[in-house]
Motif scaffolding. Structure first.
Motif, PDB file in Angstrom:
ATOM      1  N   ASP A  54       0.832  -1.207   0.000  1.00  0.00           N
ATOM      2  CA  ASP A  54       0.000   0.000   0.000  1.00  0.00           C
ATOM      3  C   ASP A  54       0.871   1.265   0.000  1.00  0.00           C
ATOM      4  OD1 ASP A  54      -2.277  -1.544  -0.023  1.00  0.00           O
ATOM      5  OD2 ASP A  54      -2.630  -1.360   2.136  1.00  0.00           O
ATOM      6  N   GLN A  55       1.987   1.217   0.705  1.00  0.00           N
ATOM      7  CA  GLN A  55       2.897   2.362   0.723  1.00  0.00           C
ATOM      8  C   GLN A  55       3.564   2.555  -0.643  1.00  0.00           C
ATOM      9  OE1 GLN A  55       5.106   0.832   4.128  1.00  0.00           O
ATOM     10  NE2 GLN A  55       4.518   2.644   5.323  1.00  0.00           N
ATOM     11  N   ALA A  58       0.971   4.133  -2.926  1.00  0.00           N
ATOM     12  CA  ALA A  58       0.761   5.558  -2.635  1.00  0.00           C
ATOM     13  C   ALA A  58       1.894   6.402  -3.214  1.00  0.00           C
ATOM     14  CB  ALA A  58       0.654   5.784  -1.125  1.00  0.00           C
TER      15      ALA A  58
END
Length: 187
Positions: A54-55, A58
């Motif tokens: 998820d990082q 992003a």
């Protein structure tokens, strides 16, 4: 030709805004098998030394937006087509910043110099840290070696049991399922 310094100037604030530290920005042949190039961005969460998916996603979205905006404004940042790859540096991570050489002291390292230094281009041994711009390495045959950081082409950790033990995965979800499947396969 790709201007890595300019790309880094655009990418670093995006990583910082998300609370990450930039480890490396590089152009390299793409692993997609199409003969193209990839803009590789490695970053880490300073709390963990890693990024989870998820990082990475992003940061990828933010970087895509900032590169698109710069190109729409007339900047030619990357010639031709390329893939964007955002990742964590991994266990056998590249050492690119001064602090990396201090943080990973005591682990095995492989350092390739820009050109021969004291008759050797590739150096392998235990990282001893960084002192006055010189990387300290204890090699099996040569003993204590000092290498100028400014002349390093690449440096990375070598995957060892000690390194694996020193790093912990952030996300172990599914690990129980893998162990259970392995046990069934052994029956």
């Amino acid at each position: 030709m790709t201007d890595i310094a300019r790309l880094t100037q655009l990418i670093e604030p995006e990583a910082t805004a998300l609370g990450f530290e930039l480890v490396r920005v590089a152009m390299m042949p793409s692993e997609a098998g199409d003969g193209g190039m990839a803009l590789q961005i490695m970053a880490e969460d300073p709390e963990t030394g890693q990024l989870v998916i998820d990082q990475c996603a992003a940061l990828s979205r933010r970087v895509s937006d900032v590169i698109d905006a710069a190109e729409e404004a007339g900047d030619v940042l990357i010639e031709g087509a390329y893939h964007l790859e955002v990742s964590s540096p991994g266990i056998d991570r590249p050492l690119t910043r001064e602090k990396d050489f201090a943080n990973w002291a005591g682990h095995d390292v492989r350092i390739v110099m820009d050109k021969d230094y004291n008759g050797q281009r590739v150096n392998k041994g235990v990282l001893g840290g960084l002192e006055d711009g010189m990387i300290l390495v204890v090699e099996a045959k040569a003993g204590d070696v000092r290498l100028p950081l400014a002349q390093v082409h690449t440096a990375k950790l070598v995957l060892t049991d000690a390194l694996i033990a020193a790093t912990r995965p952030l996300d172990t979800s599914g690990a129980d399922e893998l162990i259970e499947e392995e046990e069934k396969a052994d029956d």
